[in-house]
Design a protein around this motif. Structure first.
Motif, PDB file in Angstrom:
ATOM      1  N   ALA A 151       0.821  -1.215   0.000  1.00 11.12           N
ATOM      2  CA  ALA A 151       0.000   0.000   0.000  1.00 11.12           C
ATOM      3  C   ALA A 151       0.853   1.263   0.000  1.00 11.12           C
ATOM      4  O   ALA A 151       0.322   2.365  -0.142  1.00 11.12           O
ATOM      5  N   ARG A 152       2.147   1.117   0.149  1.00 14.23           N
ATOM      6  CA  ARG A 152       3.060   2.257   0.155  1.00 14.23           C
ATOM      7  C   ARG A 152       3.498   2.595  -1.269  1.00 14.23           C
ATOM      8  O   ARG A 152       3.344   1.783  -2.189  1.00 14.23           O
ATOM      9  N   PRO A 153       4.046   3.782  -1.476  1.00 15.16           N
ATOM     10  CA  PRO A 153       4.523   4.150  -2.810  1.00 15.16           C
ATOM     11  C   PRO A 153       5.557   3.154  -3.332  1.00 15.16           C
ATOM     12  O   PRO A 153       6.303   2.554  -2.560  1.00 15.16           O
ATOM     13  N   VAL A 154       5.575   2.984  -4.634  1.00 14.66           N
ATOM     14  CA  VAL A 154       6.524   2.060  -5.260  1.00 14.66           C
ATOM     15  C   VAL A 154       7.946   2.529  -4.998  1.00 14.66           C
ATOM     16  O   VAL A 154       8.264   3.714  -5.153  1.00 14.66           O
ATOM     17  N   GLU A 155       8.799   1.595  -4.573  1.00 13.06           N
ATOM     18  CA  GLU A 155      10.206   1.905  -4.353  1.00 13.06           C
ATOM     19  C   GLU A 155      11.044   1.406  -5.516  1.00 13.06           C
ATOM     20  O   GLU A 155      10.651   0.479  -6.233  1.00 13.06           O
ATOM     21  N   GLU A 156      12.193   2.030  -5.687  1.00 15.57           N
ATOM     22  CA  GLU A 156      13.070   1.651  -6.805  1.00 15.57           C
ATOM     23  C   GLU A 156      13.491   0.195  -6.690  1.00 15.57           C
ATOM     24  O   GLU A 156      13.562  -0.530  -7.683  1.00 15.57           O
ATOM     25  N   VAL A 157      13.757  -0.227  -5.455  1.00  9.92           N
ATOM     26  CA  VAL A 157      14.102  -1.627  -5.198  1.00  9.92           C
ATOM     27  C   VAL A 157      13.137  -2.152  -4.145  1.00  9.92           C
ATOM     28  O   VAL A 157      13.092  -1.637  -3.032  1.00  9.92           O
ATOM     29  N   GLU A 158      12.343  -3.133  -4.493  1.00 16.05           N
ATOM     30  CA  GLU A 158      11.416  -3.726  -3.540  1.00 16.05           C
ATOM     31  C   GLU A 158      11.251  -5.212  -3.823  1.00 16.05           C
ATOM     32  O   GLU A 158      11.587  -5.702  -4.909  1.00 16.05           O
ATOM     33  N   LEU A 159      10.725  -5.925  -2.876  1.00 20.51           N
ATOM     34  CA  LEU A 159      10.557  -7.356  -3.020  1.00 20.51           C
ATOM     35  C   LEU A 159       9.537  -7.682  -4.112  1.00 20.51           C
ATOM     36  O   LEU A 159       8.523  -6.988  -4.241  1.00 20.51           O
ATOM     37  N   PRO A 160       9.781  -8.725  -4.900  1.00 17.65           N
ATOM     38  CA  PRO A 160       8.808  -9.128  -5.930  1.00 17.65           C
ATOM     39  C   PRO A 160       7.431  -9.412  -5.340  1.00 17.65           C
ATOM     40  O   PRO A 160       6.416  -9.145  -5.978  1.00 17.65           O
ATOM     41  N   SER A 161       7.394  -9.950  -4.119  1.00 23.20           N
ATOM     42  CA  SER A 161       6.113 -10.267  -3.494  1.00 23.20           C
ATOM     43  C   SER A 161       5.302  -9.008  -3.222  1.00 23.20           C
ATOM     44  O   SER A 161       4.063  -9.032  -3.272  1.00 23.20           O
ATOM     45  N   VAL A 162       5.978  -7.909  -2.942  1.00 28.07           N
ATOM     46  CA  VAL A 162       5.283  -6.639  -2.694  1.00 28.07           C
ATOM     47  C   VAL A 162       4.671  -6.120  -3.994  1.00 28.07           C
ATOM     48  O   VAL A 162       3.515  -5.688  -4.021  1.00 28.07           O
ATOM     49  N   ALA A 164       3.843  -7.891  -6.580  1.00 26.01           N
ATOM     50  CA  ALA A 164       2.747  -8.792  -6.964  1.00 26.01           C
ATOM     51  C   ALA A 164       1.494  -8.496  -6.154  1.00 26.01           C
ATOM     52  O   ALA A 164       0.375  -8.500  -6.683  1.00 26.01           O
ATOM     53  N   ALA A 165       1.677  -8.233  -4.854  1.00 23.65           N
ATOM     54  CA  ALA A 165       0.531  -7.915  -3.999  1.00 23.65           C
ATOM     55  C   ALA A 165      -0.126  -6.610  -4.430  1.00 23.65           C
ATOM     56  O   ALA A 165      -1.362  -6.491  -4.434  1.00 23.65           O
ATOM     57  N   ARG A 166       0.665  -5.633  -4.802  1.00 23.47           N
ATOM     58  CA  ARG A 166       0.118  -4.350  -5.247  1.00 23.47           C
ATOM     59  C   ARG A 166      -0.695  -4.533  -6.531  1.00 23.47           C
ATOM     60  O   ARG A 166      -1.742  -3.908  -6.725  1.00 23.47           O
ATOM     61  N   ALA A 167      -0.225  -5.416  -7.404  1.00 23.93           N
ATOM     62  CA  ALA A 167      -0.892  -5.611  -8.695  1.00 23.93           C
ATOM     63  C   ALA A 167      -2.248  -6.294  -8.544  1.00 23.93           C
ATOM     64  O   ALA A 167      -3.208  -5.943  -9.228  1.00 23.93           O
ATOM     65  N   ARG A 168      -2.348  -7.253  -7.621  1.00 21.79           N
ATOM     66  CA  ARG A 168      -3.607  -7.997  -7.516  1.00 21.79           C
ATOM     67  C   ARG A 168      -4.495  -7.544  -6.362  1.00 21.79           C
ATOM     68  O   ARG A 168      -5.647  -7.951  -6.258  1.00 21.79           O
ATOM     69  N   GLY A 169      -3.933  -6.732  -5.441  1.00 27.43           N
ATOM     70  CA  GLY A 169      -4.733  -6.200  -4.344  1.00 27.43           C
ATOM     71  C   GLY A 169      -4.627  -6.982  -3.057  1.00 27.43           C
ATOM     72  O   GLY A 169      -5.136  -6.566  -2.019  1.00 27.43           O
ATOM     73  N   TRP A 170      -3.960  -8.100  -3.055  1.00 29.95           N
ATOM     74  CA  TRP A 170      -3.757  -8.899  -1.848  1.00 29.95           C
ATOM     75  C   TRP A 170      -2.427  -9.638  -1.922  1.00 29.95           C
ATOM     76  O   TRP A 170      -1.903  -9.894  -3.000  1.00 29.95           O
ATOM     77  N   ALA A 171      -1.892  -9.931  -0.753  1.00 39.07           N
ATOM     78  CA  ALA A 171      -0.575 -10.567  -0.654  1.00 39.07           C
ATOM     79  C   ALA A 171      -0.721 -12.052  -0.336  1.00 39.07           C
ATOM     80  O   ALA A 171      -1.660 -12.471   0.333  1.00 39.07           O
TER      81      ALA A 171
END
Length: 228
Positions: A151-162, A164-171
């Protein structure tokens, strides 16, 4: 010991006691006086005296093997943390737990950790995951923390799971915190409670993760709608 003596306007003993509770909280299987003394760089006698004081008020408990764990008093105090969101979440989590047949939770980010504020176990499922409110996990591990990060702003380097969760709405997490456990969580869509998530933890993979994901999103939205 961290922070001890750094500021004469603060209480060294209180600081030491709080640090001990933090260390004990990181060891759900228990920790000894010797280990606590070594971790804090404090004499064993001082650590023992502090632990006796904490135990007298039930902030920590000592088992038959001499290991210390957090006590029930902390769970009592936890009821008074964020009472509004707790009151809004509890009935919804009860419905979610029964609907999915899995343990439901409300989780909050605290620094780089995810803290379980409410844990609701299903009453009809023959088997389910059990853990305590107050349990802390690394924010980047497990569905609850990943949902908050998504739910936080996209970071330049972040975990793939984060991402993926942002794209589908759930982790989704599989065995990241407990072997074999499946977690599905969604962030609360509320500006004041953006560092919160709700979700479920299951012992087996669901037949339809998407269906569980939608149920979790609905629960998160329902909680957010009840909070002013």
């Amino acid at each position: 010991m961290r922070g001890a003596g750094a500021d004469r306007s603060t209480s060294q003993s209180l600081d030491r006691g709080l640090v001990l509770m933090e260390l004990i909280g990181q060891r759900p299987d228990g920790i000894s006086v010797t280990e606590l003394a070594a971790a804090t760089g404090t004499h064993r006698t001082i650590v023992t005296r502090l632990l006796k004081t904490l135990a007298r008020r039930d902030y920590v408990v000592r088992d038959q093997f001499g290991q210390y764990r957090l006590g029930g008093r902390l769970l009592e105090l936890a009821r008074f943390v964020q009472p509004q969101v707790r009151a809004a979440a509890l009935p919804i989590l009860r419905v979610l737990a029964e609907r999915i047949g899995a343990t439901a939770h409300l989780t909050m980010a605290d620094g780089d950790e995810a803290v379980a504020l409410i844990v609701v176990e299903p009453t009809t499922a023959p088997y389910h995951v059990s853990y305590r409110a107050g349990t802390r996990r690394p924010l980047g591990r497990g569905a609850s923390g990943t949902a908050i990060l998504s739910a936080r702003p996209v970071e330049e380097v972040e975990l793939p799971s984060v991402a993926a969760a942002r794209a589908r709405g759930w982790a989704l997490s599989e065995g990241e915190l407990e072997k074999g456990a499946i977690g599905i969580a969604a962030p609360l869509p509320h500006p004041q409670y953006a560092n919160y998530s709700t979700g479920v933890v299951m012992l087996t993979a669901p037949e339809s993760p998407d269906e569980v994901g939608r149920a979790v999103i609905e629960a998160a939205a329902a909680i957010a709608a009840r909070v002013v």
